[in-house]
Scaffold this motif. Structure first.
Motif, PDB file in Angstrom:
ATOM      1  N   ILE A 138       0.861  -1.175   0.000  1.00  0.00           N
ATOM      2  CA  ILE A 138       0.000   0.000   0.000  1.00  0.00           C
ATOM      3  C   ILE A 138       0.899   1.226   0.000  1.00  0.00           C
ATOM      4  N   GLN A 139       0.456   2.285  -0.656  1.00  0.00           N
ATOM      5  CA  GLN A 139       1.239   3.508  -0.747  1.00  0.00           C
ATOM      6  C   GLN A 139       0.456   4.663  -0.144  1.00  0.00           C
ATOM      7  N   TYR A 140       1.169   5.484   0.561  1.00  0.00           N
ATOM      8  CA  TYR A 140       0.536   6.664   1.156  1.00  0.00           C
ATOM      9  C   TYR A 140      -0.081   7.510   0.033  1.00  0.00           C
ATOM     10  N   GLY A 141      -1.359   7.836   0.206  1.00  0.00           N
ATOM     11  CA  GLY A 141      -2.035   8.688  -0.759  1.00  0.00           C
ATOM     12  C   GLY A 141      -2.819   7.954  -1.825  1.00  0.00           C
ATOM     13  N   GLU A 142      -2.658   6.642  -1.963  1.00  0.00           N
ATOM     14  CA  GLU A 142      -3.428   5.934  -2.985  1.00  0.00           C
ATOM     15  C   GLU A 142      -4.860   5.722  -2.507  1.00  0.00           C
ATOM     16  N   SER A 143      -5.743   5.485  -3.457  1.00  0.00           N
ATOM     17  CA  SER A 143      -7.155   5.293  -3.140  1.00  0.00           C
ATOM     18  C   SER A 143      -7.489   3.807  -3.169  1.00  0.00           C
ATOM     19  N   ILE A 144      -8.138   3.340  -2.116  1.00  0.00           N
ATOM     20  CA  ILE A 144      -8.481   1.918  -1.992  1.00  0.00           C
ATOM     21  C   ILE A 144      -9.906   1.794  -1.470  1.00  0.00           C
ATOM     22  N   ASP A 145     -10.639   0.827  -2.033  1.00  0.00           N
ATOM     23  CA  ASP A 145     -11.954   0.478  -1.500  1.00  0.00           C
ATOM     24  C   ASP A 145     -11.730  -0.437  -0.300  1.00  0.00           C
ATOM     25  N   ILE A 146     -11.490   0.145   0.850  1.00  0.00           N
ATOM     26  CA  ILE A 146     -11.094  -0.612   2.044  1.00  0.00           C
ATOM     27  C   ILE A 146     -12.196  -1.545   2.519  1.00  0.00           C
ATOM     28  N   ASP A 147     -13.415  -1.070   2.570  1.00  0.00           N
ATOM     29  CA  ASP A 147     -14.511  -1.848   3.131  1.00  0.00           C
ATOM     30  C   ASP A 147     -15.224  -2.709   2.094  1.00  0.00           C
ATOM     31  N   GLY A 148     -14.846  -2.568   0.834  1.00  0.00           N
ATOM     32  CA  GLY A 148     -15.496  -3.350  -0.215  1.00  0.00           C
ATOM     33  C   GLY A 148     -16.911  -2.909  -0.507  1.00  0.00           C
ATOM     34  N   ASP A 149     -17.234  -1.668  -0.146  1.00  0.00           N
ATOM     35  CA  ASP A 149     -18.591  -1.162  -0.378  1.00  0.00           C
ATOM     36  C   ASP A 149     -18.667  -0.224  -1.570  1.00  0.00           C
ATOM     37  N   GLY A 150     -17.575  -0.145  -2.343  1.00  0.00           N
ATOM     38  CA  GLY A 150     -17.559   0.729  -3.512  1.00  0.00           C
ATOM     39  C   GLY A 150     -17.086   2.128  -3.221  1.00  0.00           C
ATOM     40  N   THR A 151     -16.848   2.434  -1.952  1.00  0.00           N
ATOM     41  CA  THR A 151     -16.370   3.761  -1.578  1.00  0.00           C
ATOM     42  C   THR A 151     -14.861   3.743  -1.425  1.00  0.00           C
ATOM     43  N   PHE A 152     -14.152   4.571  -2.162  1.00  0.00           N
ATOM     44  CA  PHE A 152     -12.690   4.593  -2.105  1.00  0.00           C
ATOM     45  C   PHE A 152     -12.223   5.617  -1.080  1.00  0.00           C
ATOM     46  N   GLU A 153     -11.192   5.207  -0.342  1.00  0.00           N
ATOM     47  CA  GLU A 153     -10.619   6.073   0.679  1.00  0.00           C
ATOM     48  C   GLU A 153      -9.146   6.296   0.389  1.00  0.00           C
ATOM     49  N   THR A 154      -8.637   7.426   0.790  1.00  0.00           N
ATOM     50  CA  THR A 154      -7.231   7.743   0.612  1.00  0.00           C
ATOM     51  C   THR A 154      -6.431   7.171   1.772  1.00  0.00           C
ATOM     52  N   VAL A 155      -5.381   6.406   1.458  1.00  0.00           N
ATOM     53  CA  VAL A 155      -4.571   5.739   2.484  1.00  0.00           C
ATOM     54  C   VAL A 155      -3.704   6.763   3.200  1.00  0.00           C
ATOM     55  N   ASP A 156      -3.789   6.788   4.522  1.00  0.00           N
ATOM     56  CA  ASP A 156      -2.923   7.642   5.325  1.00  0.00           C
ATOM     57  C   ASP A 156      -2.594   6.917   6.622  1.00  0.00           C
ATOM     58  N   GLU A 157      -2.054   7.646   7.592  1.00  0.00           N
ATOM     59  CA  GLU A 157      -1.615   7.017   8.834  1.00  0.00           C
ATOM     60  C   GLU A 157      -2.773   6.554   9.710  1.00  0.00           C
ATOM     61  N   THR A 158      -4.010   6.929   9.379  1.00  0.00           N
ATOM     62  CA  THR A 158      -5.157   6.547  10.201  1.00  0.00           C
ATOM     63  C   THR A 158      -5.847   5.270   9.720  1.00  0.00           C
ATOM     64  N   ASN A 159      -5.598   4.893   8.490  1.00  0.00           N
ATOM     65  CA  ASN A 159      -6.312   3.715   7.952  1.00  0.00           C
ATOM     66  C   ASN A 159      -5.408   2.743   7.193  1.00  0.00           C
ATOM     67  N   TYR A 160      -4.083   2.903   7.326  1.00  0.00           N
ATOM     68  CA  TYR A 160      -3.168   2.062   6.561  1.00  0.00           C
ATOM     69  C   TYR A 160      -3.314   0.571   6.912  1.00  0.00           C
ATOM     70  N   LEU A 161      -3.644   0.279   8.181  1.00  0.00           N
ATOM     71  CA  LEU A 161      -3.796  -1.124   8.578  1.00  0.00           C
ATOM     72  C   LEU A 161      -4.979  -1.770   7.872  1.00  0.00           C
ATOM     73  N   ARG A 162      -6.113  -1.079   7.875  1.00  0.00           N
ATOM     74  CA  ARG A 162      -7.288  -1.628   7.204  1.00  0.00           C
ATOM     75  C   ARG A 162      -7.066  -1.727   5.700  1.00  0.00           C
ATOM     76  N   ALA A 163      -6.302  -0.767   5.166  1.00  0.00           N
ATOM     77  CA  ALA A 163      -5.979  -0.821   3.729  1.00  0.00           C
ATOM     78  C   ALA A 163      -5.101  -2.027   3.421  1.00  0.00           C
ATOM     79  N   LEU A 164      -4.124  -2.295   4.293  1.00  0.00           N
ATOM     80  CA  LEU A 164      -3.235  -3.449   4.088  1.00  0.00           C
ATOM     81  C   LEU A 164      -4.005  -4.751   4.235  1.00  0.00           C
ATOM     82  N   VAL A 165      -4.926  -4.802   5.199  1.00  0.00           N
ATOM     83  CA  VAL A 165      -5.772  -5.988   5.371  1.00  0.00           C
ATOM     84  C   VAL A 165      -6.583  -6.247   4.111  1.00  0.00           C
TER      85      VAL A 165
END
Length: 616
Positions: free
Chosen positions: A284-311
């Motif tokens: 995962i890269q800081y600043g990339e957009s990922i659908d973390i929850d799989g609900d179609g909503t993309f979030e920007t990866v930062d220090e607050t959600n990097y773990l969920r993004a990696l998961v």
């Protein structure tokens, strides 16, 4: 005079019974479990105050035995059986690692290293390339064969253990039948008691047992659990398997916070990479957009959600998701079997094997790369490797336990103890797992050290992918070889297609590995000094030496225990077994007694005849 005749007659009968008992002892001298009988001879009770006696009676035969010595013999027999079973298993392993002058893993390793040297002398030689492909593949196959042979030995041990448990249950049932027959007699049958003692001794080979018969109530325990109670209540024992998956926790010692970004500011173009078995990885890269929850909503990866993004990245990767499942912290099991986590915030990274038990074990690590421009390999400012917390993580475990009515039986010795502890992965005495772990370490290190390197001088290198994970120089200096891949023996692969990409620089590096004697096999790279660093050949030879040493150590313990058991058996036999010389002396003694009593009867008869003659 008539009373004297009755005395002599009782002596005749008692002597006859004693002679018959001696004959019975001699006849059963070699009968398994037979204990010599002794006739209980007592004086007949006086009917009045007259001073002379009424003779002797043979009230019955009793067995010569000792509860203390019997329990001691069973205890030593259990210990001997334990070492005997271990000796058999270690002998099988020793045979697996046996080599000849031309075959064996050490020979395959030598031929592989020589093929590297040959190709190095002529990098364009198709013959030498083909030779390297052949010996590289043979090396992998040889390691897999060793590993599979150990697994076959485990499978045979498991089958044998089940057979032994069936034997134990059969013995328990037979003891129960004997107790039922004993309950039908007012006076216990010596033959039945002998048979029960023999069955107890046979049972003691499988596990440590204890028995007691108090006021006609018989109880037998296996380990700490009652197997036969109240004479005939029998509990069958079973073999129960349990498997727990490997869990890697990337967690600080406080048990709450993530250990991935300790001392690292996650920003700019920083990346976090999870690597599995030296074969697959996701980032995962800081600043990339990922659908973390799989609900179609993309979030920007930062220090607050990097773990969920990696998961999310791990669980959606087609390769990694075959082996592991990632969680955002500790999960809760639902009644339907699903697992949920608290995903309102980042917790910590938990990686769990998909396959439970030892079969699902894997090797993973995290690399955090700090850089200012992901497109510029020279802008890496720091790279840190993060491993799981060893105290809060656990390997996949196989557990084989003996149960009776859902109650685990704690056994301390015997055949079943030797087998169960070598089938339970977290057992201190499990040699199967020790040898497999050593082979896995060899395979993991071979894969790592032949994957990547950085040349730092004419003959100096940063060796291995794990070591280059920490390299902060120009990333273009990291040279990929990819000759082997995999994190253990089962996943080890020789990538023969990469043989055709070996140039002189790569071959010069690979050639240094055959004489390198400070290789670390701890799975954390060559930039960390290993406690037991050695060469590939030395590491494997040490493994073979350990196999032989374990066998020799057990041989010594077995020989010592056999001497102890034999000593106890000899003392017990001296007490309970038939001594033919002693019985012959008894025979002479009782025959003499019979003759003496017969003489008395004859004398009294003559006296009576004389008296009757006087009356006429």
């Amino acid at each position: 005079m008539l009373n004297a005749l009755n005395v002599a007659q009782s002596g005749l009968y008692a002597s006859k019974i004693a002679v018959e008992n001696v004959s019975n002892n001699i006849a059963n001298e070699n009968t398994p479990g037979y204990k010599k009988r002794v006739i209980d001879q007592t004086e007949l009770e006086h009917l009045d105050s007259r001073f002379y006696g009424r003779g002797v009676q043979a009230s019955g035969a009793y067995r010569i035995t000792s509860i203390y010595m019997s329990q001691n013999l069973m205890r030593e027999t259990t210990r001997e059986s334990y070492y005997t079973q271990r000796n058999e298993m270690l002998g099988d392993i020793e045979a697996i690692f046996k080599e000849t002058d031309t075959s064996g893993l050490s020979k395959d390793l030598t031929r592989y290293l020589q093929s590297i040297e040959n190709l190095r002398s002529s990098p364009n030689s198709e013959i030498y390339k083909s030779d390297l492909i052949t010996h590289g593949s043979l090396l992998v196959n040889s390691m897999k064969t060793l590993y599979e042979d150990i697994e076959k030995a485990e499978a045979l041990t498991k089958t044998s253990m089940q057979d032994n448990v069936n034997n134990v249950n059969a013995i328990l049932k037979e003891i129960g039948k004997i107790n039922e027959q004993l309950g039908q007699h007012k006076i216990a049958s010596n033959d039945l008691l002998d048979r029960r003692d023999q069955l107890e001794l046979e049972l003691s080979k499988y596990a440590n047992i204890s028995s007691e018969d108090i006021n006609g109530t018989y109880t037998l325990k296996i380990g700490n659990v009652v197997a036969i109670g109240n004479n005939t209540v029998i509990r069958d024992i079973t073999v129960e398997d349990s498997f727990t998956p490997q869990q890697d926790r990337y967690l600080n010692s406080d048990g709450k916070t993530s250990s991935i970004l300790n001392g690292v500011t996650f920003d700019n173009d920083d990346t976090i990479t999870y690597k599995l078995n030296n074969t697959s990885e996701v980032s995962i890269q800081y600043g990339e957009s990922i659908d973390i929850d799989g609900d179609g909503t993309f979030e920007t990866v930062d220090e607050t959600n990097y773990l969920r993004a990696l998961v999310s990245k791990i669980n959606n990767d087609p390769e990694l998701s075959k082996t592991v499942v990632a969680y955002n912290g500790t999960y809760t099991k639902n009644p339907d079997g699903s697992k949920t986590t608290n995903d309102l915030q980042d917790n910590y990274l938990l990686i769990e094997a998909k396959d439970p038990g030892e079969a699902g074990n894997f090797n993973g690590r995290i690399v955090v790369t700090e850089q200012t421009d992901i497109n510029d390999p020279t802008t890496v400012t720091n790279k840190s490797k993060v491993y799981r917390d060893e105290h809060q993580s656990k390997d996949g475990e196989n557990s084989v336990q003996i149960y009776a009515f859902d109650a685990p039986i704690s056994i301390s010795s015997g055949v079943l103890k030797a087998q169960s502890e070598n089938l339970t992965t977290d057992s201190y005495n499990n040699k199967f797992t020790v040898y497999k772990d050593k082979l896995d370490a060899l395979a993991r290190t071979l894969s790592d050290i032949t994957d990547k390197f950085v040349k730092t001088g004419d003959t100096t290198y940063i060796e291995g992918e794990i070591s280059t994970d920490g390299y902060t120089g120009d990333q273009n200096n990291i040279i990929s070889v990819g000759l082997f891949s995999g994190g253990n023996v089962k996943t080890l692969t020789f990538n023969e297609k990469n043989v055709h990409n070996l140039d002189q620089t790569k071959l010069d590096y690979l050639a240094t590995l055959q004489w390198k004697n400070n290789i670390s096999f701890e799975g954390k790279g060559q930039d960390i000094a290993g406690v037991n660093a050695s060469s590939f050949s030395e590491f494997y030879q040490e493994l073979r030496i350990n196999v032989s040493s374990d066998k020799e150590s057990n041989n010594f313990l077995l020989k010592t225990q056999k001497a102890v058991t034999q000593s106890v058996q000899s003392s017990y036999d001296n007490l309970t077994k038939v001594d033919k010389d002693e019985e012959m002396l008894n025979l002479i003694k009782f025959q003499s007694a019979y003759t003496a009593n017969a003489k008395i009867v004859t004398v009294i008869d003559e006296m009576l005849q004389t008296i009757l003659g006087l009356k006429r």
